[in-house]
Write a protein that holds these residues in place. Structure first.
Motif, mmCIF file in Angstrom:
data_model
loop_
_atom_site.group_PDB
_atom_site.id
_atom_site.type_symbol
_atom_site.label_atom_id
_atom_site.label_comp_id
_atom_site.label_asym_id
_atom_site.label_seq_id
_atom_site.Cartn_x
_atom_site.Cartn_y
_atom_site.Cartn_z
ATOM 1 N N ALA A 240 20.541 4.126 -6.342
ATOM 2 C CA ALA A 240 20.168 3.478 -4.968
ATOM 3 C C ALA A 240 20.613 4.267 -3.501
ATOM 4 C CB ALA A 240 20.615 1.786 -5.064
ATOM 5 N N ARG A 241 21.920 4.680 -3.986
ATOM 6 C CA ARG A 241 22.618 5.139 -2.926
ATOM 7 C C ARG A 241 22.130 6.535 -2.742
ATOM 8 N NH1 ARG A 241 28.604 5.889 -4.451
ATOM 9 N NH2 ARG A 241 28.745 6.507 -2.024
ATOM 10 N N LEU A 242 21.846 7.241 -3.762
ATOM 11 C CA LEU A 242 20.933 8.616 -3.351
ATOM 12 C C LEU A 242 19.722 8.277 -2.786
ATOM 13 C CD1 LEU A 242 20.808 11.661 -4.073
ATOM 14 C CD2 LEU A 242 19.575 11.041 -6.382
ATOM 15 N N HIS A 243 18.957 7.541 -3.132
ATOM 16 C CA HIS A 243 17.507 7.089 -2.545
ATOM 17 C C HIS A 243 17.833 6.997 -0.755
ATOM 18 C CE1 HIS A 243 15.833 6.826 -6.669
ATOM 19 N NE2 HIS A 243 16.235 8.106 -6.517
ATOM 20 N N ALA A 244 18.924 6.086 -0.654
ATOM 21 C CA ALA A 244 19.232 5.608 0.696
ATOM 22 C C ALA A 244 19.813 6.554 1.599
ATOM 23 C CB ALA A 244 19.908 4.458 0.563
ATOM 24 N N ALA A 245 20.043 7.834 1.099
ATOM 25 C CA ALA A 245 20.910 8.737 1.915
ATOM 26 C C ALA A 245 20.107 9.560 2.809
ATOM 27 C CB ALA A 245 21.617 9.744 0.941
ATOM 28 N N PRO A 246 20.427 9.909 3.969
ATOM 29 C CA PRO A 246 19.475 10.938 4.660
ATOM 30 C C PRO A 246 19.300 12.178 4.161
ATOM 31 C CG PRO A 246 21.201 9.858 6.186
ATOM 32 C CD PRO A 246 21.615 9.473 4.636
ATOM 33 N N ALA A 247 17.756 12.629 4.054
ATOM 34 C CA ALA A 247 17.741 13.907 3.608
ATOM 35 C C ALA A 247 18.278 14.949 4.232
ATOM 36 C CB ALA A 247 16.056 14.198 3.678
ATOM 37 N N PRO A 248 19.032 15.866 3.404
ATOM 38 C CA PRO A 248 19.849 17.052 3.830
ATOM 39 C C PRO A 248 18.732 18.165 4.635
ATOM 40 C CG PRO A 248 20.867 16.450 1.712
ATOM 41 C CD PRO A 248 19.379 15.894 1.896
ATOM 42 N N GLY B 36 9.357 10.529 1.098
ATOM 43 C CA GLY B 36 10.053 10.992 0.063
ATOM 44 C C GLY B 36 11.612 10.530 0.303
ATOM 45 N N VAL B 37 12.405 10.657 -0.704
ATOM 46 C CA VAL B 37 13.679 10.419 -0.507
ATOM 47 C C VAL B 37 14.472 11.389 -1.270
ATOM 48 C CG1 VAL B 37 13.569 7.813 -0.280
ATOM 49 C CG2 VAL B 37 13.763 8.757 -2.480
ATOM 50 N N PRO B 38 15.883 11.868 -1.166
ATOM 51 C CA PRO B 38 16.261 12.669 -2.017
ATOM 52 C C PRO B 38 16.481 12.119 -3.549
ATOM 53 C CG PRO B 38 17.539 12.223 -0.055
ATOM 54 C CD PRO B 38 16.720 11.258 -0.134
ATOM 55 N N THR B 39 15.934 13.090 -4.560
ATOM 56 C CA THR B 39 15.807 12.528 -5.860
ATOM 57 C C THR B 39 16.632 13.644 -6.795
ATOM 58 O OG1 THR B 39 13.669 13.454 -6.245
ATOM 59 C CG2 THR B 39 13.620 11.188 -5.451
ATOM 60 N N HIS B 40 17.333 13.235 -7.702
ATOM 61 C CA HIS B 40 17.918 14.147 -8.727
ATOM 62 C C HIS B 40 16.746 14.564 -9.606
ATOM 63 C CE1 HIS B 40 19.736 15.466 -12.407
ATOM 64 N NE2 HIS B 40 21.163 15.576 -11.557
ATOM 65 N N GLY B 41 15.797 13.915 -10.175
ATOM 66 C CA GLY B 41 14.789 14.569 -11.093
ATOM 67 C C GLY B 41 15.034 14.280 -12.467
ATOM 68 N N GLU B 42 16.298 14.275 -12.903
ATOM 69 C CA GLU B 42 16.555 14.394 -14.323
ATOM 70 C C GLU B 42 17.899 13.270 -14.673
ATOM 71 O OE1 GLU B 42 16.499 17.728 -16.206
ATOM 72 O OE2 GLU B 42 14.828 18.444 -15.032
ATOM 73 N N PRO B 43 18.116 12.247 -14.161
ATOM 74 C CA PRO B 43 19.276 11.466 -14.046
ATOM 75 C C PRO B 43 19.666 10.812 -15.276
ATOM 76 C CG PRO B 43 17.564 10.121 -12.813
ATOM 77 C CD PRO B 43 16.902 11.447 -13.319
ATOM 78 N N ASP B 44 19.173 11.198 -16.286
ATOM 79 C CA ASP B 44 19.412 10.746 -17.742
ATOM 80 C C ASP B 44 20.860 11.030 -18.208
ATOM 81 O OD1 ASP B 44 18.924 13.019 -18.717
ATOM 82 O OD2 ASP B 44 16.990 12.806 -19.426
ATOM 83 N N LEU C 263 16.879 18.793 -7.756
ATOM 84 C CA LEU C 263 16.972 18.089 -6.498
ATOM 85 C C LEU C 263 15.754 18.262 -5.734
ATOM 86 C CD1 LEU C 263 18.466 15.932 -4.675
ATOM 87 C CD2 LEU C 263 19.496 17.959 -3.633
ATOM 88 N N ARG C 264 14.997 17.081 -5.413
ATOM 89 C CA ARG C 264 13.649 17.344 -4.640
ATOM 90 C C ARG C 264 13.579 16.041 -3.564
ATOM 91 N NH1 ARG C 264 14.329 21.560 -6.381
ATOM 92 N NH2 ARG C 264 12.692 23.091 -7.348
ATOM 93 N N LEU C 265 12.990 16.383 -2.380
ATOM 94 C CA LEU C 265 12.476 15.241 -1.730
ATOM 95 C C LEU C 265 11.244 14.710 -2.244
ATOM 96 C CD1 LEU C 265 13.388 13.697 1.072
ATOM 97 C CD2 LEU C 265 11.468 14.946 2.082
ATOM 98 N N ALA C 266 11.349 13.579 -2.705
ATOM 99 C CA ALA C 266 10.135 13.043 -3.423
ATOM 100 C C ALA C 266 10.208 11.545 -3.708
ATOM 101 C CB ALA C 266 10.159 13.572 -5.015
ATOM 102 N N PRO C 267 9.014 10.813 -4.053
ATOM 103 C CA PRO C 267 8.977 9.402 -4.224
ATOM 104 C C PRO C 267 10.267 8.950 -5.206
ATOM 105 C CG PRO C 267 6.718 10.165 -4.169
ATOM 106 C CD PRO C 267 7.609 11.380 -4.242
#
Length: 295
Positions: free
Chosen positions: A124-132, A197-205, A224-228
């Motif tokens: 939730a914090r990652l997705h709320a962060a401004p995209a670098p 899109g929001v900042p996403t890790h992609g594999e946060p398991d 890391l990608r800007l993605a849904p």
């Protein structure tokens, strides 16, 4: 990877580490962890100081996208996301056919199971962060022609190594299903492209989490990608049809990579065994479903 690379030696890594990040480094040790990239622990005076990664460049990542992803992760960490374990500057340096990067060594352990609440809080914090600036944008990883490409590859008998026959038989048995998956994936990918899109890790398991005395870290930010946001929410079993799309993307990307892997020469070692088991698992696992939502 379980086995050290054959084209890069420990001395090559040590020389690069000394010249780039840690002049006093006196040893590196290959670590049999992760899959897809190679890792070393770099030490000085008997103390582990750096976690060093050699990423291979290819269809998924080139030098620009990989360096941009690490740079965006560093920016997120600098903006207050303390769980982002980012690479040190310079972010990447060329070595052999890939790029070497380093993060500070942190003592910790991989979680035995996913802490859904803690993971959801980080995401939730990652997705709320401004995209670098410069963050790579998500794009479909699998082409519409994957089924046709596989069918063409499968016409001839594979003899690249001891696991070729098993991999080829598994792919042949699932080729009709792969065709269905590709069609649905691209229909959903068109919808994903229209979403914010929001900042996403992609594999946060759990494979990319490290539990330390100061809290849980997310590691390995090359994806890391800007993605849904559903690209990450899939790890929590949530996200509806968009999470289904990213689940299909993971499955199909694994299939296309392993098809190339086992058509080519391979010795049948530990990494090959893990890869063929991964292929069989991806082909045979259940279709996407969404479990009980988070409380």
């Amino acid at each position: 990877m379980h086995e050290p690379p054959t084209h890069v030696g420990d001395q090559d890594v040590l020389d690069t580490v000394r010249a780039t990040w840690l002049p006093e480094a006196d040893s590196v040790v290959h670590l049999p962890v992760g899959f897809g990239a190679h890792h070393w622990a770099a030490s000085a005076a008997g103390e582990r100081r750096l976690f060093v990664t050699l990423d291979v460049l290819g269809a998924r990542d080139d030098a620009d996208s990989l360096t941009s992803a690490y740079g965006a992760a560093a920016a997120l960490a600098g903006d207050g996301l303390e769980f982002v374990h980012a690479s040190l500057p310079p972010l990447t340096v060329p070595l052999a056919d890939g790029l070497l990067s380093a993060t500070p060594w942190v003592e910790g352990r991989r979680p035995e199971r996913l802490d859904r609440e803690a993971t959801a809080t980080m995401l939730a914090r990652l997705h709320a962060a401004p995209a670098p600036d410069g963050i790579p944008h998500w794009r479909p990883l699998v082409g519409r022609d994957l089924s046709d490409d596989l069918a063409g590859r499968l016409r001839a008998t594979w003899d690249g190594g001891p696991l070729s026959a098993r991999a080829q038989a598994a792919l042949r048995a699932h080729l009709p299903a792969i065709d269905v998956w590709v069609t649905r994936y691209h229909r959903l990918a068109e919808e994903a492209a229209s979403r914010p899109g929001v900042p996403t890790h992609g594999e946060p398991d759990v494979h990319n989490q490290l539990v330390t005395e100061h809290g849980t870290l997310l590691v390995d930010w090359e994806s890391l990608r800007l993605a849904p946001a559903e690209r990450d929410l899939r790890a929590l079993g949530a996200g509806g049809t968009m999470a289904e799309m990213f689940d299909l993307e993971w499955r199909l990307d694994e299939v296309q990579q392993y098809a190339v892997w086992f058509q080519q020469p391979h010795p049948g070692g530990a990494d090959d065994l893990e890869a063929v088991e991964g292929l069989v698992e991806e082909l045979g696992r259940p279709e996407w479903h969404e479990p009980t939502p988070l409380p």
